[in-house]
Design a protein around this motif. Sequence first.
Motif, PDB file in Angstrom:
ATOM      1  N   UNK A  86     -18.961   1.774 -25.334  1.00 37.44           N
ATOM      2  CA  UNK A  86     -19.628   2.871 -25.522  1.00 37.44           C
ATOM      3  C   UNK A  86     -19.000   3.909 -25.544  1.00 37.44           C
ATOM      4  N   UNK A  87     -17.618   3.665 -24.405  1.00 36.39           N
ATOM      5  CA  UNK A  87     -16.662   4.964 -24.410  1.00 36.39           C
ATOM      6  C   UNK A  87     -16.047   5.232 -26.017  1.00 36.39           C
ATOM      7  N   UNK A  88     -15.813   3.834 -26.408  1.00 40.82           N
ATOM      8  CA  UNK A  88     -14.616   4.746 -27.462  1.00 40.82           C
ATOM      9  C   UNK A  88     -15.724   5.393 -28.666  1.00 40.82           C
ATOM     10  N   UNK A  89     -17.092   4.726 -29.057  1.00 38.22           N
ATOM     11  CA  UNK A  89     -18.205   4.728 -29.640  1.00 38.22           C
ATOM     12  C   UNK A  89     -18.658   6.656 -29.611  1.00 38.22           C
ATOM     13  N   UNK A  90     -18.728   7.264 -28.557  1.00 40.12           N
ATOM     14  CA  UNK A  90     -18.916   8.763 -27.927  1.00 40.12           C
ATOM     15  C   UNK A  90     -17.692   8.853 -27.927  1.00 40.12           C
ATOM     16  N   UNK A  91     -16.864   8.298 -28.527  1.00 43.99           N
ATOM     17  CA  UNK A  91     -15.145   9.731 -28.182  1.00 43.99           C
ATOM     18  C   UNK A  91     -15.629  10.475 -29.078  1.00 43.99           C
ATOM     19  N   UNK A  92     -15.816  10.324 -30.057  1.00 43.29           N
ATOM     20  CA  UNK A  92     -15.656  11.501 -31.226  1.00 43.29           C
ATOM     21  C   UNK A  92     -16.821  12.586 -31.270  1.00 43.29           C
ATOM     22  N   UNK A  93     -17.606  11.991 -30.968  1.00 47.89           N
ATOM     23  CA  UNK A  93     -19.260  12.816 -30.256  1.00 47.89           C
ATOM     24  C   UNK A  93     -18.856  14.087 -29.225  1.00 47.89           C
ATOM     25  N   UNK A  96     -15.677  16.347 -30.873  1.00 51.27           N
ATOM     26  CA  UNK A  96     -16.747  17.567 -31.684  1.00 51.27           C
ATOM     27  C   UNK A  96     -17.178  18.507 -30.745  1.00 51.27           C
ATOM     28  N   UNK A  97     -17.832  17.952 -29.783  1.00 45.65           N
ATOM     29  CA  UNK A  97     -18.731  19.081 -29.260  1.00 45.65           C
ATOM     30  C   UNK A  97     -17.744  20.050 -27.813  1.00 45.65           C
ATOM     31  N   UNK A  99     -14.556  20.671 -29.010  1.00 48.87           N
ATOM     32  CA  UNK A  99     -14.544  21.740 -29.988  1.00 48.87           C
ATOM     33  C   UNK A  99     -15.038  22.863 -30.505  1.00 48.87           C
ATOM     34  N   UNK A 100     -16.716  23.179 -30.870  1.00 52.59           N
ATOM     35  CA  UNK A 100     -17.363  23.182 -30.934  1.00 52.59           C
ATOM     36  C   UNK A 100     -17.814  24.215 -29.538  1.00 52.59           C
ATOM     37  N   UNK A 101     -17.697  23.762 -28.289  1.00 55.10           N
ATOM     38  CA  UNK A 101     -17.760  25.074 -27.146  1.00 55.10           C
ATOM     39  C   UNK A 101     -16.259  25.552 -27.013  1.00 55.10           C
ATOM     40  N   UNK A 102     -14.954  25.102 -27.796  1.00 59.77           N
ATOM     41  CA  UNK A 102     -14.093  25.743 -27.221  1.00 59.77           C
ATOM     42  C   UNK A 102     -13.370  27.014 -28.058  1.00 59.77           C
ATOM     43  N   UNK A 103     -14.136  26.672 -29.598  1.00 54.86           N
ATOM     44  CA  UNK A 103     -14.591  27.886 -29.970  1.00 54.86           C
ATOM     45  C   UNK A 103     -15.674  28.756 -30.329  1.00 54.86           C
TER      46      UNK A 103
END
Length: 350
Positions: A86-93, A96-97, A99-103
């Motif tokens: 489950x953690x691997x499946x959610x890793x990319x999401x 991505x979140x 990265x959006x928060x950092x931007x």
Amino acid sequence: AMARETLVGPLLEHRTQRLNRALQREVLSKEALNALHEPFLVATIGLGLYVAVTRWGLPIDQVMLLALLFGRLLGHLQKIQKNHQRAVACDSAYWSIRETIDEAAAAREPAVGTAPVSLTREIALRDVVLKYGDNKVLDHASLVIPKGQVTVIIGPSGAGKTSIVDLVTGLVRPESGEVYVDDVALEHADIKAWRRKIGYVPQETFLLHESVAVNVTLGDPELGRDTVEATLKEANAWDFVASLPEGIDTVVGERGAAMSGGQRQRIAIARALAHTPDLVVLDEATASLDPKSEAEICATVKRLRGRMTVLAVSHQPALLGVADKVYRLEAGEVREVSAGERNNSLREIA
């Protein structure tokens, strides 16, 4: 509208197929793990029993105890494996979140000014230069927006009219020159406090999938139902809202789909007026409206004269008809249009 569906369709289909393949791999890996778990558990326990009895000569009670403990251990290991999947499946999401928060954090507007702002006389742009990259939008531009009057800015598309709105609201800073509210430069002003004194109506109205009341107040607990009714009347919207099945509690639909363009715009104006701002900004607020809706909004603007300051960006002749001051922006230069020149300017805009 641009007949590009033959290009977009295959692109969407390709990305959808990639997503389907990824989902298929995830489902197959989960089901393979579930299918192999029990045979693996049985084989492992059987082999362990055989070794314990034939090779080590352990008593049967100890062998059974070890088998029970080993079975439970494998059950916990399976849970760990599933959680890892489950953690691997959610890793990319997750990344991505992040990265959006950092931007968003990097783009956060710094609070530099603390000076209080109060509009008692005028807003002024003085010798302002504004650039976007190598494109000079304003070239030593100056203009005055008197308190209590309706000021309209006209000019060709892309001339930078909305950039003046951005300067007045403090969303952008000039390369040189300054924007003043009375004698306070926005560079030194408490910009958040200033923006709380502004009501803004964009061309593209954004309404929440909520009631009329929530769209007017945006959930502000200090704005009660009496305030909602009063501002809807001010925006010339009360008659149609009162005729709705649930009045101000009627849900407007996704992005206001249950309302006409003119009705959505009048609700947006009521939202802008709800907190009794010092400055009301209309950014092409009458564009794409039918003549009747446009006339109603112009009547609203006319009633605001003397009580609020109005800054409007417009191509529409109707708003120019209620303006106290008109400025024309072109090629980076701002020029005040006299009453006698307005008809010529309207023909140029058309």
